[in-house]
Every structure is written in structure tokens, then in C-alpha cells.
Design a protein around this motif. Structure first.
Motif, PDB file in Angstrom:
ATOM      1  N   GLU A 275       0.815  -1.217   0.000  1.00 13.05           N
ATOM      2  CA  GLU A 275       0.000   0.000   0.000  1.00 13.05           C
ATOM      3  C   GLU A 275       0.849   1.268   0.000  1.00 13.05           C
ATOM      4  O   GLU A 275       0.431   2.298  -0.540  1.00 13.05           O
ATOM      5  N   ASP A 276       2.059   1.211   0.585  1.00  7.84           N
ATOM      6  CA  ASP A 276       2.906   2.404   0.645  1.00  7.84           C
ATOM      7  C   ASP A 276       3.436   2.803  -0.723  1.00  7.84           C
ATOM      8  O   ASP A 276       3.881   3.944  -0.914  1.00  7.84           O
ATOM      9  N   GLN A 277       3.393   1.884  -1.696  1.00  5.04           N
ATOM     10  CA  GLN A 277       3.872   2.194  -3.041  1.00  5.04           C
ATOM     11  C   GLN A 277       2.755   2.591  -4.001  1.00  5.04           C
ATOM     12  O   GLN A 277       3.014   2.914  -5.165  1.00  5.04           O
ATOM     13  N   LEU A 278       1.527   2.578  -3.533  1.00  5.11           N
ATOM     14  CA  LEU A 278       0.401   2.927  -4.405  1.00  5.11           C
ATOM     15  C   LEU A 278       0.510   4.329  -5.013  1.00  5.11           C
ATOM     16  O   LEU A 278       0.104   4.527  -6.159  1.00  5.11           O
ATOM     17  N   PRO A 279       1.034   5.335  -4.265  1.00  3.37           N
ATOM     18  CA  PRO A 279       1.186   6.657  -4.898  1.00  3.37           C
ATOM     19  C   PRO A 279       2.038   6.626  -6.159  1.00  3.37           C
ATOM     20  O   PRO A 279       1.780   7.379  -7.102  1.00  3.37           O
ATOM     21  N   HIS A 280       3.072   5.755  -6.200  1.00  2.44           N
ATOM     22  CA  HIS A 280       3.898   5.655  -7.401  1.00  2.44           C
ATOM     23  C   HIS A 280       3.102   5.057  -8.556  1.00  2.44           C
ATOM     24  O   HIS A 280       3.252   5.475  -9.711  1.00  2.44           O
ATOM     25  N   ILE A 281       2.283   4.069  -8.256  1.00  2.90           N
ATOM     26  CA  ILE A 281       1.473   3.454  -9.307  1.00  2.90           C
ATOM     27  C   ILE A 281       0.465   4.463  -9.846  1.00  2.90           C
ATOM     28  O   ILE A 281       0.239   4.558 -11.062  1.00  2.90           O
TER      29      ILE A 281
ATOM     30  N   THR B 294       0.127   0.838 -22.268  1.00  2.90           N
ATOM     31  CA  THR B 294      -0.799   0.160 -21.360  1.00  2.90           C
ATOM     32  C   THR B 294      -0.824   0.878 -20.017  1.00  2.90           C
ATOM     33  O   THR B 294       0.235   1.167 -19.441  1.00  2.90           O
ATOM     34  N   GLU B 295      -2.022   1.185 -19.520  1.00  2.28           N
ATOM     35  CA  GLU B 295      -2.143   1.804 -18.206  1.00  2.28           C
ATOM     36  C   GLU B 295      -2.053   0.713 -17.140  1.00  2.28           C
ATOM     37  O   GLU B 295      -2.909  -0.167 -17.058  1.00  2.28           O
ATOM     38  N   PRO B 296      -1.017   0.752 -16.305  1.00  2.00           N
ATOM     39  CA  PRO B 296      -0.790  -0.351 -15.362  1.00  2.00           C
ATOM     40  C   PRO B 296      -1.725  -0.274 -14.157  1.00  2.00           C
ATOM     41  O   PRO B 296      -2.258   0.782 -13.820  1.00  2.00           O
ATOM     42  N   GLU B 297      -1.894  -1.403 -13.517  1.00  2.00           N
ATOM     43  CA  GLU B 297      -2.663  -1.473 -12.277  1.00  2.00           C
ATOM     44  C   GLU B 297      -1.785  -2.055 -11.179  1.00  2.00           C
ATOM     45  O   GLU B 297      -0.931  -2.902 -11.438  1.00  2.00           O
ATOM     46  N   GLY B 298      -2.001  -1.603  -9.966  1.00  2.00           N
ATOM     47  CA  GLY B 298      -1.278  -2.162  -8.836  1.00  2.00           C
ATOM     48  C   GLY B 298      -1.937  -3.452  -8.377  1.00  2.00           C
ATOM     49  O   GLY B 298      -3.159  -3.520  -8.253  1.00  2.00           O
ATOM     50  N   LEU B 299      -1.128  -4.455  -8.164  1.00  2.00           N
ATOM     51  CA  LEU B 299      -1.606  -5.721  -7.612  1.00  2.00           C
ATOM     52  C   LEU B 299      -1.239  -5.713  -6.137  1.00  2.00           C
ATOM     53  O   LEU B 299      -0.098  -5.941  -5.757  1.00  2.00           O
ATOM     54  N   ILE B 300      -2.220  -5.402  -5.294  1.00  2.00           N
ATOM     55  CA  ILE B 300      -1.955  -5.181  -3.876  1.00  2.00           C
ATOM     56  C   ILE B 300      -1.650  -6.489  -3.166  1.00  2.00           C
ATOM     57  O   ILE B 300      -2.371  -7.474  -3.290  1.00  2.00           O
ATOM     58  N   SER B 301      -0.567  -6.480  -2.425  1.00  2.00           N
ATOM     59  CA  SER B 301      -0.193  -7.630  -1.613  1.00  2.00           C
ATOM     60  C   SER B 301      -0.691  -7.416  -0.190  1.00  2.00           C
ATOM     61  O   SER B 301      -0.446  -6.367   0.415  1.00  2.00           O
ATOM     62  N   ASN B 302      -1.394  -8.398   0.338  1.00  2.00           N
ATOM     63  CA  ASN B 302      -1.905  -8.312   1.710  1.00  2.00           C
ATOM     64  C   ASN B 302      -1.010  -9.024   2.708  1.00  2.00           C
ATOM     65  O   ASN B 302      -1.435  -9.330   3.822  1.00  2.00           O
ATOM     66  N   THR B 303       0.218  -9.298   2.300  1.00  2.00           N
ATOM     67  CA  THR B 303       1.147  -9.974   3.201  1.00  2.00           C
ATOM     68  C   THR B 303       1.563  -9.039   4.328  1.00  2.00           C
ATOM     69  O   THR B 303       1.614  -7.814   4.158  1.00  2.00           O
ATOM     70  N   PRO B 304       1.871  -9.577   5.500  1.00  2.00           N
ATOM     71  CA  PRO B 304       2.240  -8.723   6.635  1.00  2.00           C
ATOM     72  C   PRO B 304       3.595  -8.066   6.443  1.00  2.00           C
ATOM     73  O   PRO B 304       4.466  -8.609   5.756  1.00  2.00           O
ATOM     74  N   ARG B 305       3.757  -6.909   7.031  1.00  2.00           N
ATOM     75  CA  ARG B 305       5.067  -6.249   7.021  1.00  2.00           C
ATOM     76  C   ARG B 305       5.869  -6.771   8.204  1.00  2.00           C
ATOM     77  O   ARG B 305       5.430  -6.696   9.351  1.00  2.00           O
ATOM     78  N   LEU B 306       7.017  -7.333   7.918  1.00  2.00           N
ATOM     79  CA  LEU B 306       7.823  -7.961   8.950  1.00  2.00           C
ATOM     80  C   LEU B 306       8.625  -6.904   9.707  1.00  2.00           C
ATOM     81  O   LEU B 306       9.392  -6.151   9.108  1.00  2.00           O
ATOM     82  N   ILE B 307       8.437  -6.866  11.029  1.00  2.00           N
ATOM     83  CA  ILE B 307       9.207  -5.920  11.828  1.00  2.00           C
ATOM     84  C   ILE B 307      10.630  -6.441  12.009  1.00  2.00           C
ATOM     85  O   ILE B 307      10.909  -7.622  11.813  1.00  2.00           O
TER      86      ILE B 307
END
Length: 330
Positions: free
Chosen positions: A148-154, A176-189
């Protein structure tokens, strides 16, 4: 088959956070999509321009990390960003279509500038979302796996593509207009429990770490600081090791938490269980890593062959772009 563009900056070896957040997903997606993996050495210069040796060495490190976790060179196109001229050309064309203010207000740019302590941004750092648009569109990628933090770039890339197509497409989509494929994986601390796992934070378990290194790092991981002895009941909600168990040892996670809360397992034993689990995940990667580290000429050929294919695809895209912009001659 739709096309995916994903990859990594060549700023050091990859760690478990990369594996959880993207690499394991890449392995799955390579059977479903035409997958392009970028080794982003030019983008690495935006923050590591004073460390060219690190960037150069990391090309092989990052490539081997990708290959060791199961990416198949016969299914993917792995290429070096600096070897694909179309990316540089498209970056120049796209830079005419985006304002400096929109780049300055990009939330990811703001966050990363603060992270690196940049008060006076370089042209390259400020404009790397434009370069990323070149990365994505040189091969007309349909999808870009992102957090989600990279969505602004997309979204920035989509805006640039829309403007280009509106200006020069004459009713057709040239790019081609690209789409973001969102990953719901956890962010590892990180092992320190204070931030996400990062290359520069000194809190990472690397995919290249040996069994002994993994054991030592997990032994030093932060747990519940209020738990002094085995008789004390623990709080897994504030324990870094517990969070790792949730990601890597989910089938045992609830049981481990229950034992912790009731003082039926100590932190040392809990860490040993985690280290054993993580090493069991890394062991198959280590076997492949050993092979590729002993056959770096093969890794070089994988990168060079992928870069050749990327150039063929990119040159076709640039030709279409130049024709649409009427900046070609016969």
C-alpha cells in the motif's frame, strides 16, 4: 498471458521481509503471468550514488536471492535496468508530462526523503517515480505487485500514461495503463522490534544467512522486556519473536502464545523453536544459493539474456511512442 513488472533495488542482499512481502508471491505469480524482474541499479543511485561498488556487487546478490527462492529463469525475464535504453528514453519523454509540484507532494517521496535525511532533493531522487513509470511501461506491464505504501507511485504512473495516451494516442492506447496488484502480506518488523526489517537498520535476517547466523540473530531478538524469569507470565502481543511465529509458524502460533501467557515456555525455548522453523524454510534456498554462487557465469548469462529480451520489447515500445509523438523520420 498478462505481463507483470516487479523487482528490487540493488542496494544489498535481500532479507526475510522481502521474502514475506514480495518474493514468495513472485514465485507463485511466475506460473500465471509473463513476469519481468528488474534489477534496479539506476534507481539504487538515487540514494546510494556514493557507493557504486555496493550497487555493482548487489546485482549478483539480488539476482541470486531471487533465483534461490524458486524463480525459474526459464519462466521469467530478469534484466538489468541500466542495460535497457528504452527505460531512459521513456523517462525523458514522461518528464515533460509531470509537474515538479506533483512529485514534491508524492507521499512516498516525502516519507523516503525524511528517512534518508534529505533536505535538498536531487533531481534523480525527486524524479524517480517518473523513472519507475519508464520501468513499468517499457514492456507495457499490465500489473505491478506493490504494498500500500507504493500505491502513490502506481497512481503517478497511471496519470502519466493517461496523459500520454490522451495527447498522442488519437483515440488509441499507445501505452498500457498499469494497475497495482496489492499484496496483503504482513510487514515484517525488525529483530529490534522498533521498525520494519530493513537493509540499513541492522535488524534483518538475510536470505543468505547461515544456520548459525540465524540462530544468533534470533537469540538476540527483542521479547517482552517485563518478563524477567521463566516463572513470569509473558505478553506475546508485545514480543517480536511472537510476531515472527505468527508469520512463519502459524499452525503453532496460538499454542505458543498460550504457553507464554501461562509461563509454560521460556523465551530461550521459544526462540529455539522459531530459529528451527526459519532455518527449515531457508534450507532449500541455501542449496540453490550454493549452486548459483558456484556458477556466477550462469547468473550473468541469465541477466544478459533477460536484458536482451527486455531491449527487444522496449525498442518496440519506444518506436510506437516516437511515432505517436511525431518525432521520427523515415
Amino acid at each position: 498471458m498478462k505481463r507483470i513488472l516487479t523487482g528490487d533495488r540493488t542496494t544489498g542482499k535481500l532479507h526475510l521481509g522481502h521474502y514475506v512481502g514480495s518474493l514468495q508471491n513472485r514465485v507463485r505469480l511466475q506460473d500465471e503471468y509473463d513476469t519481468f524482474i528488474i534489477l534496479a541499479d539506476i534507481q539504487a543511485l538515487t540514494t546510494h550514488f556514493e557507493q557504486p561498488e555496493l550497487i555493482n556487487n548487489s546485482i549478483y546478490d539480488v539476482a541470486i536471492d531471487n533465483l534461490s527462492v524458486g524463480l525459474d529463469p526459464n519462466k521469467i525475464t530478469m534484466f538489468l535496468q541500466s542495460k535497457v535504453s528504452a527505460i531512459a528514453e521513456l523517462t525523458v519523454f514522461y518528464s515533460m508530462l509531470v509537474s515538479v509540484n506533483s512529485l514534491r507532494h508524492n507521499p512516498t517521496i516525502k516519507t523516503e526523503a525524511k528517512q534518508y535525511g534529505y533536505d535538498d532533493l536531487s533531481y534523480g531522487f525527486l524524479g524517480y517515480p517518473v523513472s519507475q513509470t519508464g520501468d513499468i511501461t517499457f514492456c507495457n506491464a499490465d500489473l505491478v505487485p506493490v504494498g500500500e505504501d507504493q500505491l502513490p507511485h502506481i497512481e503517478q504512473a497511471r496519470k502519466i500514461v493517461r496523459r500520454f495516451n490522451n495527447l498522442y494516442g488519437r483515440g488509441q492506447a499507445i501505452i498500457t495503463e498499469p494497475e497495482g496488484l496489492i499484496s496483503n502480506t504482513p510487514r515484517l518488523i525488525g529483530l529490534d522490534g522498533n521498525s520494519k526489517m530493513g537493509k540499513s537498520a541492522g535488524n534483518a535476517i538475510y536470505l543468505s544467512d547461515t544456520t548459525q547466523e540465524v540462530n544468533a540473530k534470533i537469540k538476540s531478538a527483542v521479547t517482552d522486556k517485563n518478563r524477567i524469569s521463566l516463572r513470569d507470565k509473558g505478553n506475546p502481543d508485545i514480543c517480536t519473536v511472537s510476531k515472527y511465529h505468527e508469520v512463519f509458524n502459524y499452525s503453532e502460533y496460538q499454542n505458543i502464545c498460550e504457553m507464554c501467557r501461562n509461563a509454560k515456555i521460556g523465551c530461550v525455548a521459544c526462540k529455539k523453536l522459531l530459529a528451527k522453523k526459519i532455518n527449515s524454510i531457508l534450507d532449500p534456498f541455501r542449496d540453490k544459493r550454493t549452486y548459483y554462487e558456484e556458477h556466477k557465469d550462469e547468473v550473468r548469462d541469465i541477466i544478459l539474456d533477460g536484458s536482451k529480451r527486455a531491449n527487444i520489447v522496449g525498442n518496440e515500445t519506444v518506436e510506437k511512442v516516437k511515432r505517436a509523438m511525431s518525432i521520427h523520420i523515415e
